[in-house]
Design an enzyme around this catalytic site. Structure first.
Site, PDB file in Angstrom:
ATOM      1  N   CYS A 255       0.801  -1.237   0.000  1.00 49.69           N
ATOM      2  CA  CYS A 255       0.000   0.000   0.000  1.00 49.69           C
ATOM      3  C   CYS A 255       0.825   1.273   0.000  1.00 49.69           C
ATOM      4  O   CYS A 255       0.658   2.115  -0.886  1.00 49.69           O
ATOM      5  CB  CYS A 255      -0.945   0.003   1.198  1.00 49.69           C
ATOM      6  SG  CYS A 255      -2.264  -1.212   1.031  1.00 49.69           S
ATOM      7  N   LYS A 315       6.714  -6.402   6.512  1.00 48.93           N
ATOM      8  CA  LYS A 315       6.650  -6.100   7.946  1.00 48.93           C
ATOM      9  C   LYS A 315       6.282  -7.383   8.682  1.00 48.93           C
ATOM     10  O   LYS A 315       5.861  -8.362   8.058  1.00 48.93           O
ATOM     11  CB  LYS A 315       5.638  -4.990   8.220  1.00 48.93           C
ATOM     12  CG  LYS A 315       4.195  -5.379   7.959  1.00 48.93           C
ATOM     13  CD  LYS A 315       3.326  -4.273   8.506  1.00 48.93           C
ATOM     14  CE  LYS A 315       1.880  -4.589   8.355  1.00 48.93           C
ATOM     15  NZ  LYS A 315       1.033  -3.582   8.937  1.00 48.93           N
TER      16      LYS A 315
HETATM   17  N1  LIG Z   1      -3.487  -5.042   1.746  1.00 43.67           N
HETATM   18  C1  LIG Z   1      -3.910  -4.147   2.626  1.00 43.67           C
HETATM   19  O1  LIG Z   1      -3.609  -4.226   3.825  1.00 43.67           O
HETATM   20  C2  LIG Z   1      -4.794  -3.015   2.184  1.00 43.67           C
HETATM   21  C3  LIG Z   1      -5.261  -2.100   3.137  1.00 43.67           C
HETATM   22  C4  LIG Z   1      -6.114  -1.071   2.716  1.00 43.67           C
HETATM   23  C5  LIG Z   1      -6.464  -0.964   1.382  1.00 43.67           C
HETATM   24  N2  LIG Z   1      -5.975  -1.861   0.477  1.00 43.67           N
HETATM   25  C6  LIG Z   1      -6.411  -1.748  -0.906  1.00 43.67           C
HETATM   26  O2  LIG Z   1      -7.368  -2.774  -1.134  1.00 43.67           O
HETATM   27  C7  LIG Z   1      -7.250  -3.267  -2.477  1.00 43.67           C
HETATM   28  C8  LIG Z   1      -7.011  -4.775  -2.453  1.00 43.67           C
HETATM   29  O3  LIG Z   1      -5.769  -5.008  -1.833  1.00 43.67           O
HETATM   30  P1  LIG Z   1      -5.287  -6.480  -1.439  1.00 43.67           P
HETATM   31  O4  LIG Z   1      -4.010  -6.340  -0.709  1.00 43.67           O
HETATM   32  O5  LIG Z   1      -6.425  -7.209  -0.826  1.00 43.67           O
HETATM   33  O6  LIG Z   1      -5.010  -7.072  -2.897  1.00 43.67           O
HETATM   34  P2  LIG Z   1      -4.772  -8.618  -3.279  1.00 43.67           P
HETATM   35  O7  LIG Z   1      -3.927  -8.600  -4.484  1.00 43.67           O
HETATM   36  O8  LIG Z   1      -4.347  -9.381  -2.070  1.00 43.67           O
HETATM   37  O9  LIG Z   1      -6.248  -9.146  -3.666  1.00 43.67           O
HETATM   38  C9  LIG Z   1      -6.932  -8.744  -4.791  1.00 43.67           C
HETATM   39  C10 LIG Z   1      -7.754  -9.923  -5.268  1.00 43.67           C
HETATM   40  O10 LIG Z   1      -8.659  -9.489  -6.285  1.00 43.67           O
HETATM   41  C11 LIG Z   1      -8.810 -10.546  -7.185  1.00 43.67           C
HETATM   42  N3  LIG Z   1      -9.449 -10.087  -8.421  1.00 43.67           N
HETATM   43  C12 LIG Z   1      -8.911  -9.487  -9.515  1.00 43.67           C
HETATM   44  N4  LIG Z   1      -9.879  -9.226 -10.433  1.00 43.67           N
HETATM   45  C13 LIG Z   1     -11.041  -9.653  -9.907  1.00 43.67           C
HETATM   46  C14 LIG Z   1     -12.398  -9.663 -10.362  1.00 43.67           C
HETATM   47  N5  LIG Z   1     -12.730  -9.150 -11.537  1.00 43.67           N
HETATM   48  N6  LIG Z   1     -13.335 -10.191  -9.542  1.00 43.67           N
HETATM   49  C15 LIG Z   1     -13.015 -10.688  -8.335  1.00 43.67           C
HETATM   50  N7  LIG Z   1     -11.757 -10.712  -7.860  1.00 43.67           N
HETATM   51  C16 LIG Z   1     -10.779 -10.201  -8.629  1.00 43.67           C
HETATM   52  C17 LIG Z   1      -7.397 -11.079  -7.348  1.00 43.67           C
HETATM   53  O11 LIG Z   1      -7.369 -12.364  -7.902  1.00 43.67           O
HETATM   54  C18 LIG Z   1      -6.927 -11.047  -5.903  1.00 43.67           C
HETATM   55  O12 LIG Z   1      -7.197 -12.273  -5.231  1.00 43.67           O
HETATM   56  C19 LIG Z   1      -6.139  -2.469  -3.121  1.00 43.67           C
HETATM   57  O13 LIG Z   1      -6.691  -1.366  -3.782  1.00 43.67           O
HETATM   58  C20 LIG Z   1      -5.324  -1.983  -1.924  1.00 43.67           C
HETATM   59  O14 LIG Z   1      -4.632  -0.787  -2.189  1.00 43.67           O
HETATM   60  C21 LIG Z   1      -5.152  -2.877   0.854  1.00 43.67           C
END
Ligand SMILES: NC(=O)c1ccc[n+]([C@@H]2O[C@H](COP(=O)([O-])OP(=O)(O)OC[C@H]3O[C@@H](n4cnc5c(N)ncnc54)[C@H](O)[C@@H]3O)[C@@H](O)[C@H]2O)c1
Length: 424
Positions: A255, A315
């Protein structure tokens, strides 16, 4: 309520599990079949404290699918929690978000699409237009950004500092507020662009604090002060507060790097040069590289030297290697001609670290090492038998990139210890 969550990643799974815990019926949809198969079989594909138990406990209210129709059927709310990685230009790649918006089927009655993915300001308006163009005027849109941190995400979701709900229509915001009933936290109700900006600005504030304390650490090194004492001294000031004042080798993760870059580009695309954020990002890049200088000062040229990296995830508490400082460090060490051995208690680094010997234990990574860098502050590294470590190593240099260890204890074992911003 009935909720569909698109994306079974770090955010989507935690969101789905926690909403089920609150009593809602949840269907999590992902495009990766293996992930869905694992989840159906009760295997959680990521490491996140408390998530397995939560998914287990709420099994009756949770389903997993790859099918859009199955996920959306009967849903009151559709969460978008797909990835928004950086593009080459630094802007956020919204292709997965657009795929979800375009996949949404026609629905009878009103449903709410809620954005959990971190997106540039203006995305909500663009999605609204696209939904209208697709004849989905009965689909409301809400920005409900996510502030959870990996490693503590379940607790952060259920006990958040605040819930931000930005809506075009009040009724849609009301639905998302009702969905969170049972969670005691202030709710910030606002317009969609402001909600989008809260998320980006929050992360920008956090990275600014990190780069600030890292620069203070660098000045401490040049002047003989100890940043750990300085951080304690300034953190006790109620106007400042103690969090995010831990000096180290810089932030990484899925992030902070991408969101700070996306905000910088968003500002630039809008004709504004965000000078402070530019500096924060540059300081972070340089901070990761300072470790190499510390090793060289102690060991001379690194060609042929064996360096152990302890802690590889970005982390502690997660297996996430995205943008981890360990990747930059390993790359720099290899390009200097060093041999690199690496270890992490959880993260599977083999897919990410090419040319690096990934060890099965910390002591194995330290075998024959000339120097060791502590990259991630895992408790396992603090609790390591450092007396045994000194016997296994060829050299005695410890660069503690997270100020995790007690310098006096390490020095008494014969190590040459150097932290970040601490007297040498
Ligand atoms: N990781 C964190 O701690 C965190 C915290 C706050 C915000 N975010 C934000 O949240 C969002 C997701 O982050 P993440 O870390 O969970 O990402 P991630 O990569 O772990 O998960 C995303 C998932 O979406 C799936 N995906 C892709 N296209 C899709 C579709 N059309 N339909 C359904 N699923 C689909 C992928 O296969 C993947 O499993 C990002 O925008 C990130 O910036 C993340």
């Amino acid at each position: 309520m009935k909720v569909a969550v698109f994306g079974a990643g770090y955010v989507g799974l935690v969101t789905g599990a926690c909403l089920a815990e609150l009593g809602h019926d949840v269907v999590v949809r992902d495009v990766v079949e293996d992930k869905i198969d694992s989840l159906r079989a009760g295997r959680v594909p990521i490491h996140e404290e408390g998530l397995d138990e939560l998914l287990q406990r709420n099994r009756a209210r949770l389903a997993f699918t790859t099918d859009v129709g199955e996920a959306v059927a009967g849903a009151d709310v559709v969460y978008i929690a797909v990835g928004t990685p950086p593009t080459y230009s630094g802007d956020a790649d919204l292709s997965a978000v657009w795929t979800v918006v375009d996949e949404l089927p026609q629905v009878s009655g009103r449903i709410v699409v809620a954005m959990k993915s971190t997106v540039p300001v203006g995305t909500g308006r663009a999605v609204r237009h696209r939904l209208d163009d697709r004849g989905l005027a009965n689909v409301g849109y809400v920005s409900n950004p996510e502030f959870t941190a990996e490693g503590t995400a379940v607790r952060d979701f259920l006990e958040p500092d605040r819930i931000v709900i930005g809506a075009f229509e009040l009724v849609d915001g009301d639905v998302i507020a009702k969905l969170h009933e049972g969670i005691a936290a202030p709710i910030v109700r606002c317009d969609v662009p402001s909600a989008e900006m809260v998320k980006l600005a929050a992360n920008a504030a956090l990275v600014t604090r990190i780069s600030f304390i890292n620069e203070i650490a660098n000045v401490c090194e040049a002047t003989g002060a100890d940043v750990t004492t300085v951080a304690e001294g300034i953190g006790l000031d109620r106007r400042i507060g103690p969090s995010f004042l831990r000096a180290g080798i810089g932030y990484g993760g899925s992030c902070f790097p991408k969101d700070s870059l996306a905000l910088k580009q968003l500002a630039a695309n809008s004709g504004y040069n965000f000078q402070l954020l530019n500096a924060v990002i540059e300081v972070n890049e340089l901070q990761k590289r300072r470790v190499i200088g510390k090793l060289e000062r102690r060991l001379g040229p690194l060609r042929g030297k064996r360096i152990a990296l302890l802690g590889l995830a970005f982390k502690p508490g997660t297996d996430d290697m995205r943008e981890a400082p360990s990747l930059v460090l390993a790359g720099r060490l290899l390009s200097e001609g060093a041999e690199v051995a690496a270890w992490d208690p959880i993260a599977d680094a083999t897919a990410h670290l090419h040319g690096v010997a990934v060890a099965g234990s910390a002591l194995e990574a330290l075998d024959g090492a000339d120097g060791v860098v502590i990259v991630t502050e895992w408790p396992e590294i603090r609790e390591l038998d450092w007396a045994e470590a000194s016997k296994r190593m060829r050299g005695n240099v410890v660069v503690d990139g997270r100020n995790l260890l007690d310098p006096a204890a390490l020095r008494s074992l014969g190590f040459v210890y150097e932290g970040i911003g601490r007297p040498v």
